[in-house]
Design a protein around this motif. Structure first.
Motif, mmCIF file in Angstrom:
data_model
loop_
_atom_site.group_PDB
_atom_site.id
_atom_site.type_symbol
_atom_site.label_atom_id
_atom_site.label_comp_id
_atom_site.label_asym_id
_atom_site.label_seq_id
_atom_site.Cartn_x
_atom_site.Cartn_y
_atom_site.Cartn_z
ATOM 1 N N GLU A 71 -1.732 10.838 1.621
ATOM 2 C CA GLU A 71 -2.089 10.416 2.977
ATOM 3 C C GLU A 71 -2.144 8.898 3.107
ATOM 4 O O GLU A 71 -1.750 8.335 4.132
ATOM 5 C CB GLU A 71 -3.451 11.020 3.358
ATOM 6 N N GLU A 72 -2.637 8.245 2.072
ATOM 7 C CA GLU A 72 -2.718 6.782 2.084
ATOM 8 C C GLU A 72 -1.325 6.170 2.228
ATOM 9 O O GLU A 72 -1.124 5.231 3.009
ATOM 10 C CB GLU A 72 -3.367 6.280 0.790
ATOM 11 N N ARG A 73 -0.370 6.717 1.496
ATOM 12 C CA ARG A 73 1.005 6.219 1.563
ATOM 13 C C ARG A 73 1.596 6.437 2.956
ATOM 14 O O ARG A 73 2.218 5.538 3.516
ATOM 15 C CB ARG A 73 1.867 6.900 0.507
ATOM 16 N N LYS A 102 0.071 6.787 5.817
ATOM 17 C CA LYS A 102 -0.598 5.931 6.787
ATOM 18 C C LYS A 102 -0.060 4.509 6.722
ATOM 19 O O LYS A 102 0.211 3.877 7.751
ATOM 20 C CB LYS A 102 -2.115 5.937 6.524
ATOM 21 N N ALA A 103 0.117 4.003 5.504
ATOM 22 C CA ALA A 103 0.639 2.649 5.318
ATOM 23 C C ALA A 103 2.084 2.556 5.791
ATOM 24 O O ALA A 103 2.494 1.564 6.407
ATOM 25 C CB ALA A 103 0.532 2.243 3.848
ATOM 26 N N LYS A 154 0.835 -1.208 0.000
ATOM 27 C CA LYS A 154 0.000 0.000 0.000
ATOM 28 C C LYS A 154 0.868 1.254 0.000
ATOM 29 O O LYS A 154 0.569 2.230 -0.697
ATOM 30 C CB LYS A 154 -0.921 0.011 1.227
ATOM 31 N N GLY A 171 0.617 3.465 -3.145
ATOM 32 C CA GLY A 171 -0.298 4.553 -2.812
ATOM 33 C C GLY A 171 0.349 5.924 -2.960
ATOM 34 O O GLY A 171 1.524 6.058 -3.298
#
Length: 220
Positions: free
Chosen positions: A117-119, A121-122, A110, A114
């Motif tokens: 923000e997604e990156r 968070k992962a 991810k 990603g």
């Protein structure tokens, strides 16, 4: 009659490399069958459900899924055990091996694929998982103590592939401030002869990952 052991694997797969390492540690001769495209008729015959490597063929009978194969290897060939003798320690080794596959690996991909923000968070999720594994190591040379065990083998992705991903993507999962003992473990693990003999060529893996990230897909 000699036992026939055959391993269907792929050069860049940490999962099939796990089995190679275990067989090497056990001193078990085996025939390696390369299936980098994951589509050979034999692979589809022996693993019609998941259609993926690794597949261990022992006297014509297939065993599937790397962690299950590792346990099968340890139960079948008793010399040089990779699982602890104590039942509780065995259970915990199995637990943490699954933790790596189910909790650590998915957010790596991810973070890699990603954005924004997604990156982030992962990436943080991976770092927390690695910090947890740092506590499991608890000052030992290997997760298995003084010798390499099942959990060490299961963590081969962290020791080798994660650093290649960092080099290719710039994403730093392992940090010295949070995981100094785990970084030390990585260095020692990949330096052991039975392990380093069964790791993919680093330059080839880097080129492979760059090619994949560029959108050209999984190629040789």
């Amino acid at each position: 009659m000699a036992e026939k052991v055959k391993l269907f694997g792929a050069w860049g797969s940490p999962f099939s490399r796990r089995v190679e390492i275990a067989l090497e540690l056990k001193g078990i001769p085996f025939e390696y069958v390369s299936d980098d495209k994951f589509k050979s008729p034999l692979l589809l015959k022996y693993n019609p459900i998941h259609k993926k490597v690794p597949v261990l063929l022992h006297n014509g009978k297939p065993i599937l899924e790397s962690l299950i194969i590792l346990e099968y290897v340890d139960e079948t060939w008793k010399d040089n055990p990779i699982l602890p003798e104590d039942p509780h320690e065995r259970a915990m080794a199995r637990f943490w091996a699954r933790f790596i596959d189910e909790k650590c690996m998915p957010p790596v991909w991810k973070a890699l694929l990603g954005t924004g923000e997604e990156r982030e968070k992962a990436l943080e999720e991976v770092r927390e998982c690695l910090k947890t594994l740092e506590s499991v190591l608890n000052g030992k040379r290997f997760f298995g103590g003084e010798t390499i065990g099942l959990l060490d083998i299961a963590a081969n992705f962290i020791a080798f592939w994660l650093r290649v991903i960092h080099e290719v993507s710039g994403l730093e999962f392992l940090t010295a401030d949070k995981c100094p003992a785990l970084i030390k473990w990585c260095d020692e693990f990949v330096s052991c002869n039975p392990v380093k003999e069964h790791l993919p060529p680093r330059d080839k893996l880097i080129a492979f990952m760059k090619n994949w990230l560029s959108g050209d897909g999984w190629t040789d």
